[in-house]
Write a protein that holds these residues in place. Structure first.
Motif, PDB file in Angstrom:
ATOM      1  N   ASN A   1     -41.534  36.274 -14.887  1.00 50.84           N
ATOM      2  CA  ASN A   1     -42.495  37.215 -15.441  1.00 50.84           C
ATOM      3  C   ASN A   1     -43.200  36.653 -16.672  1.00 50.84           C
ATOM      4  OD1 ASN A   1     -41.919  39.180 -13.518  1.00 50.84           O
ATOM      5  ND2 ASN A   1     -40.209  39.986 -14.709  1.00 50.84           N
ATOM      6  N   PHE A   2     -42.806  35.462 -17.117  1.00 53.20           N
ATOM      7  CA  PHE A   2     -43.421  34.851 -18.298  1.00 53.20           C
ATOM      8  C   PHE A   2     -43.909  33.449 -17.946  1.00 53.20           C
ATOM      9  CE2 PHE A   2     -40.969  38.194 -20.140  1.00 53.20           C
ATOM     10  CZ  PHE A   2     -41.656  38.567 -21.286  1.00 53.20           C
ATOM     11  N   LYS A   3     -44.982  33.049 -18.586  1.00 57.90           N
ATOM     12  CA  LYS A   3     -45.546  31.719 -18.394  1.00 57.90           C
ATOM     13  C   LYS A   3     -45.723  31.053 -19.756  1.00 57.90           C
ATOM     14  CE  LYS A   3     -46.097  31.990 -13.895  1.00 57.90           C
ATOM     15  NZ  LYS A   3     -45.328  31.118 -12.993  1.00 57.90           N
ATOM     16  N   ARG A   4     -45.529  29.739 -19.757  1.00 60.31           N
ATOM     17  CA  ARG A   4     -45.779  28.989 -20.984  1.00 60.31           C
ATOM     18  C   ARG A   4     -47.271  29.007 -21.298  1.00 60.31           C
ATOM     19  NH1 ARG A   4     -41.759  23.689 -20.968  1.00 60.31           N
ATOM     20  NH2 ARG A   4     -39.830  24.818 -20.473  1.00 60.31           N
ATOM     21  N   VAL A   5     -47.592  28.633 -22.541  1.00 61.92           N
ATOM     22  CA  VAL A   5     -48.965  28.774 -23.019  1.00 61.92           C
ATOM     23  C   VAL A   5     -49.951  28.013 -22.146  1.00 61.92           C
ATOM     24  CG1 VAL A   5     -50.518  28.324 -24.953  1.00 61.92           C
ATOM     25  CG2 VAL A   5     -48.215  29.179 -25.374  1.00 61.92           C
ATOM     26  N   SER A   6     -49.636  26.780 -21.788  1.00 63.06           N
ATOM     27  CA  SER A   6     -50.558  25.976 -20.979  1.00 63.06           C
ATOM     28  C   SER A   6     -50.755  26.597 -19.598  1.00 63.06           C
ATOM     29  CB  SER A   6     -50.028  24.549 -20.844  1.00 63.06           C
ATOM     30  OG  SER A   6     -48.712  24.550 -20.289  1.00 63.06           O
ATOM     31  N   GLU A   7     -49.674  27.085 -18.996  1.00 68.15           N
ATOM     32  CA  GLU A   7     -49.785  27.720 -17.679  1.00 68.15           C
ATOM     33  C   GLU A   7     -50.561  29.029 -17.769  1.00 68.15           C
ATOM     34  OE1 GLU A   7     -45.713  28.165 -16.654  1.00 68.15           O
ATOM     35  OE2 GLU A   7     -45.486  26.123 -15.889  1.00 68.15           O
ATOM     36  N   ALA A   8     -50.315  29.806 -18.827  1.00 68.24           N
ATOM     37  CA  ALA A   8     -51.029  31.071 -19.003  1.00 68.24           C
ATOM     38  C   ALA A   8     -52.520  30.833 -19.217  1.00 68.24           C
ATOM     39  CB  ALA A   8     -50.440  31.834 -20.180  1.00 68.24           C
ATOM     40  N   ALA A   9     -52.866  29.781 -19.998  1.00 66.48           N
ATOM     41  CA  ALA A   9     -54.277  29.468 -20.243  1.00 66.48           C
ATOM     42  C   ALA A   9     -54.988  29.110 -18.945  1.00 66.48           C
ATOM     43  CB  ALA A   9     -54.379  28.330 -21.253  1.00 66.48           C
TER      44      ALA A   9
ATOM     45  N   ARG B   1     -44.153  35.869 -26.769  1.00 65.86           N
ATOM     46  CA  ARG B   1     -42.799  35.863 -27.322  1.00 65.86           C
ATOM     47  C   ARG B   1     -42.356  34.415 -27.553  1.00 65.86           C
ATOM     48  NH1 ARG B   1     -38.461  36.942 -22.363  1.00 65.86           N
ATOM     49  NH2 ARG B   1     -38.923  35.035 -21.213  1.00 65.86           N
ATOM     50  N   PRO B   2     -41.670  34.153 -28.645  1.00 72.20           N
ATOM     51  CA  PRO B   2     -41.106  32.812 -28.855  1.00 72.20           C
ATOM     52  C   PRO B   2     -39.768  32.700 -28.134  1.00 72.20           C
ATOM     53  CG  PRO B   2     -40.759  34.179 -30.792  1.00 72.20           C
ATOM     54  CD  PRO B   2     -41.532  35.014 -29.823  1.00 72.20           C
ATOM     55  N   MET B   3     -39.581  31.642 -27.377  1.00 70.64           N
ATOM     56  CA  MET B   3     -38.345  31.439 -26.620  1.00 70.64           C
ATOM     57  C   MET B   3     -37.687  30.138 -27.069  1.00 70.64           C
ATOM     58  SD  MET B   3     -37.954  34.007 -24.635  1.00 70.64           S
ATOM     59  CE  MET B   3     -36.701  33.370 -23.551  1.00 70.64           C
ATOM     60  N   ARG B   4     -36.352  30.195 -27.141  1.00 69.05           N
ATOM     61  CA  ARG B   4     -35.586  29.014 -27.532  1.00 69.05           C
ATOM     62  C   ARG B   4     -35.218  28.195 -26.296  1.00 69.05           C
ATOM     63  NH1 ARG B   4     -31.180  31.708 -31.500  1.00 69.05           N
ATOM     64  NH2 ARG B   4     -31.393  33.407 -29.999  1.00 69.05           N
ATOM     65  N   TYR B   5     -35.496  26.908 -26.348  1.00 72.11           N
ATOM     66  CA  TYR B   5     -35.204  25.998 -25.244  1.00 72.11           C
ATOM     67  C   TYR B   5     -34.203  24.950 -25.706  1.00 72.11           C
ATOM     68  CZ  TYR B   5     -38.891  27.746 -22.187  1.00 72.11           C
ATOM     69  OH  TYR B   5     -39.656  28.526 -21.377  1.00 72.11           O
TER      70      TYR B   5
ATOM     71  N   VAL C   1     -38.317  25.454 -29.514  1.00 68.45           N
ATOM     72  CA  VAL C   1     -38.874  26.809 -29.434  1.00 68.45           C
ATOM     73  C   VAL C   1     -40.220  26.704 -28.731  1.00 68.45           C
ATOM     74  CG1 VAL C   1     -39.716  28.809 -30.703  1.00 68.45           C
ATOM     75  CG2 VAL C   1     -37.701  27.575 -31.519  1.00 68.45           C
ATOM     76  N   CYS C   2     -40.448  27.592 -27.762  1.00 65.45           N
ATOM     77  CA  CYS C   2     -41.686  27.558 -26.988  1.00 65.45           C
ATOM     78  C   CYS C   2     -42.201  28.990 -26.843  1.00 65.45           C
ATOM     79  CB  CYS C   2     -41.433  26.948 -25.613  1.00 65.45           C
ATOM     80  SG  CYS C   2     -42.890  26.922 -24.537  1.00 65.45           S
ATOM     81  N   ASN C   3     -43.519  29.152 -26.983  1.00 64.48           N
ATOM     82  CA  ASN C   3     -44.122  30.474 -26.826  1.00 64.48           C
ATOM     83  C   ASN C   3     -44.432  30.736 -25.354  1.00 64.48           C
ATOM     84  OD1 ASN C   3     -44.071  30.958 -29.592  1.00 64.48           O
ATOM     85  ND2 ASN C   3     -46.057  29.977 -29.903  1.00 64.48           N
ATOM     86  N   GLU C   4     -44.248  31.979 -24.945  1.00 65.32           N
ATOM     87  CA  GLU C   4     -44.502  32.383 -23.563  1.00 65.32           C
ATOM     88  C   GLU C   4     -45.322  33.669 -23.553  1.00 65.32           C
ATOM     89  OE1 GLU C   4     -40.647  30.630 -21.131  1.00 65.32           O
ATOM     90  OE2 GLU C   4     -40.687  32.746 -21.670  1.00 65.32           O
ATOM     91  N   VAL C   5     -46.128  33.825 -22.491  1.00 61.61           N
ATOM     92  CA  VAL C   5     -46.977  35.007 -22.328  1.00 61.61           C
ATOM     93  C   VAL C   5     -46.533  35.735 -21.070  1.00 61.61           C
ATOM     94  CG1 VAL C   5     -49.340  35.869 -22.115  1.00 61.61           C
ATOM     95  CG2 VAL C   5     -48.888  33.794 -23.438  1.00 61.61           C
ATOM     96  N   CYS C   6     -46.387  37.048 -21.174  1.00 60.41           N
ATOM     97  CA  CYS C   6     -45.944  37.860 -20.046  1.00 60.41           C
ATOM     98  C   CYS C   6     -47.050  37.948 -18.997  1.00 60.41           C
ATOM     99  CB  CYS C   6     -45.559  39.256 -20.530  1.00 60.41           C
ATOM    100  SG  CYS C   6     -44.980  40.352 -19.225  1.00 60.41           S
ATOM    101  N   LEU C   7     -46.640  38.040 -17.738  1.00 56.36           N
ATOM    102  CA  LEU C   7     -47.618  38.149 -16.649  1.00 56.36           C
ATOM    103  C   LEU C   7     -48.454  39.413 -16.781  1.00 56.36           C
ATOM    104  CD1 LEU C   7     -45.632  36.953 -13.488  1.00 56.36           C
ATOM    105  CD2 LEU C   7     -47.377  35.715 -14.780  1.00 56.36           C
ATOM    106  N   ARG C   8     -47.849  40.490 -17.292  1.00 54.88           N
ATOM    107  CA  ARG C   8     -48.617  41.720 -17.486  1.00 54.88           C
ATOM    108  C   ARG C   8     -49.728  41.515 -18.503  1.00 54.88           C
ATOM    109  NH1 ARG C   8     -43.362  44.039 -17.169  1.00 54.88           N
ATOM    110  NH2 ARG C   8     -43.210  44.006 -19.447  1.00 54.88           N
TER     111      ARG C   8
END
Length: 611
Positions: free
Chosen positions: A304-312, A334-338, A343-350
């Motif tokens: 349900n979440f995509k990384r910034v490059s994928e979301a763009a 949301r910031p996610m810990r990897y 730390v990587c930012n992700e954007v929800c599909l919604r």
């Protein structure tokens, strides 16, 4: 040795309860005498291990003893959830039929779904436990008839849970668990009850479970709170577990630990999958670590979440544009810990879908021109006239993929079509696509025409599939364009300069409708223009007193006193009592001239011949 009375067990009768009922009907002391008559040891297991042998010894039907053995095996399969030290019964059920229901032996069944009351495990008369060794099922050893007992009403959760555990189905809605297996549901209740407090360490595998009705009600109390107002309270419990988890956890497995691993096993049963899904949904919102790998029982929640490059890429913008929008608060993330440090930012599909929907409402200049059927210059005039929604700074807004909003184009077309007055005409027409400054001149006048068409002040006489195909009468359009009309006539100031009349007198004559004038817009301001035809009609009808006095070599003030009997019109009274801009009708002037001529020549002319 055969029994005097024999009968078949009920379909939901407990295995040991069947033999207890046989003993009571044949006036035997407990079920142990049944075992002695069947030539087996005085252990419950002896009665159920050889059902065919017991049937032959007691002259019972083999299917009866086999059914009793199956019911006992089902009870023993409950293991530590098997209530066997004391009986729990429903007085109302005993009133209907005197036999022990097999599901009463389940430690988590505390209520009777049929009668909506709590089970009882103590005699109301003597307060002693209901021993499984008593002679009569419906009687306490003290002599009290249990069927006369008044049970307490049960809560909706206890009724719902008891119904699911006893019948495998329920009509309640907290949540819908259609087709759930009682054993799997009991495992879930056990997990939730043992780990009701998220701040405590996980329970031992051999931790005791409720063995009495009272301890069962106490054990189920926090579970009842989780199921109330589903799924709100359960989500709150999961959130509390997240807050109580390891602060440095980078995966949901390490965060929730044993509780989540047990829940995953339980969720392999499809009806209970909703509990794992709800848990993962809460983790997505309140936990900034990885949800980890998922088994076949649940979809990967991180999908349900995509990384910034994928979301763009999905949105159709560059990564830098999306990052800028995230910094400005125009895109939620949301910031996610990897791994161990990343730390990587992700954007929800919604959120991606929301931005895509907003961008789809805006179109480019080229697309707008093609949809409207106009040239870029006409589109520019439409934007200046505000008949369409235009945003020159659209590139700084991630929610827009073009400068023009599509809905504004639709509304413009609908308005023009609604106000149209389609008819055949021989008059010259002007199409919407011809509203260009190169052809029409005044840009402000073009904007005024477009606004007038949008508001229905001028109506299209021809319509088409595109806005550019709409056409209007040239006579309706030309009154908004002041320059050509001004070139053909004169404004008030020009007329005053040419004639010597005062501006305020001319304005007063126009207001009094003595002098005709056209009202136009010139550089965005209203302007009145007098055409040659209008000026000719005025001069044929009136003569200003100032012109008459000038031609006679006198002043207007002295002349007006000599013309006391002549009707004076169009004069504007000043605060000091004087009059300015007086007019005399030429017909009245001619009438008085003929009257004077008649008097001077001795009546040779008759006035009425020239009247």
């Amino acid at each position: 040795m055969p029994l005097l009375q024999t009968f078949a067990p009920y379909s939901d009768e407990s295995g040991l309860g069947y033999y207890r009922r046989l003993a009571s009907a044949n006036s035997l002391w407990k079920w142990r005498e049944i075992a002695s008559l069947a030539n087996v040891t005085n252990y419950k297991s002896s009665l159920f291990e050889s059902p065919d042998f017991v049937a032959s010894q007691l002259e019972l039907e083999p299917q009866w003893t086999r059914m009793a053995s199956q019911q006992d095996a089902a009870s023993r399969a409950l293991h530590r959830m098997h209530r066997q030290r004391y009986d729990a019964i429903c007085p109302c059920c005993l009133t209907d039929e005197v036999y022990l229901r097999q599901h009463w032996e389940h430690a988590f069944i505390t209520a009777c779904p049929e009668h909506g009351c709590l089970l009882i495990e103590k005699c109301p008369a003597c307060s002693n436990w209901l021993s499984p060794e008593r002679e009569h099922i419906e009687l306490c050893p003290c002599g009290h008839d249990l069927r006369t007992s008044t049970p307490e009403p049960a809560s909706s959760l206890h009724i719902w849970l008891s119904e699911l555990l006893s019948q495998g189905g329920s009509s309640a809605m907290r949540p819908s668990l259609k087709g759930v297996e009682p054993q799997e549901l009991a495992s879930l209740i056990k997990l939730l009850g043992q780990h009701a407090d998220p701040t405590l360490p996980h329970a031992r595998k051999n931790q005791s479970l409720p063995t009495t009705l009272g301890t069962a009600l106490e054990f189920l109390a926090p579970v009842e709170g989780m199921f109330a107002q589903w799924p709100k309270n359960f989500e709150a419990h999961v959130k509390a577990r997240i807050e109580a988890g390891k602060k440095d956890a980078r995966t949901v497995n390490s965060l929730l630990g044993h509780w989540l691993s047990e829940l995953r096993k339980i969720a392999e049963h499809p009806p209970l999958k909703i509990f794992l899904e709800t848990t993962l949904d809460v983790c997505q919102t309140h936990f900034n670590g990885r949800l980890g790998a998922h088994d076949k029982t649940s979809a990967p929640a991180d999908a349900n979440f995509k990384r910034v490059s994928e979301a763009a890429a999905l949105i159709g913008v560059s990564r830098d544009t999306l990052v800028k929008a995230m910094v400005e608060g125009k895109c939620a993330y949301r910031p996610m810990r990897y791994g161990t440090k990343g730390v990587c930012n992700e954007v929800c599909l919604r959120e991606i879908a929301r931005i895509q929907h907003n961008r789809a409402e805006w179109v480019s200049d080229t697309a707008a021109c093609a949809w409207l059927g106009v040239s870029p210059s006409v589109l520019k005039s439409m934007a200046a006239a505000a008949v369409i929604r235009f945003d020159a700074k659209w590139r700084s807004d991630i929610n827009k993929c073009g400068p023009i909003r599509q809905t504004s184009l639709d509304k413009l077309y609908e308005a023009l079509h609604q106000f149209s007055d389609v008819r055949k005409t021989d008059e010259e027409t002007v199409g919407w696509s011809e509203f260009t400054s190169r052809r029409m001149g005044d840009k402000s006048a073009i904007a005024a025409v477009m606004q007038a068409a949008l508001q229905g002040e001028i109506k299209a006489v021809k319509v088409g599939k595109k806005v550019g195909d709409f056409a209007f009468l040239k006579s309706d359009v030309s009154r908004y364009f002041g320059t050509p009309l001004l070139e053909a006539g004169m404004s008030i100031s020009q007329l005053a300069k040419a004639t010597g009349w005062k501006d305020e007198s001319i304005s007063h004559w126009i207001n009094q409708q003595l002098l005709e004038a056209e009202q136009i817009q010139l550089r965005g301001q209203l302007c009145r223009v007098i055409t040659p035809e209008q000026l000719l009609r005025f001069r044929q009808t009136f003569i200003p007193l100032s012109d008459l006095a000038k031609s006679m070599g006198t002043r207007s003030s002295s002349l007006i006193d000599k013309l006391a009997d002549v009707d004076i019109v169009g004069a504007k009274k000043l605060p000091n009592g004087a009059q300015r801009g007086a007019l005399i009708r030429i017909a009245d002037l001619g009438k008085w001239a003929m009257a004077g001529l008649q008097l001077s020549r001795g009546g040779l002319f008759k006035l009425h011949d020239y009247a």
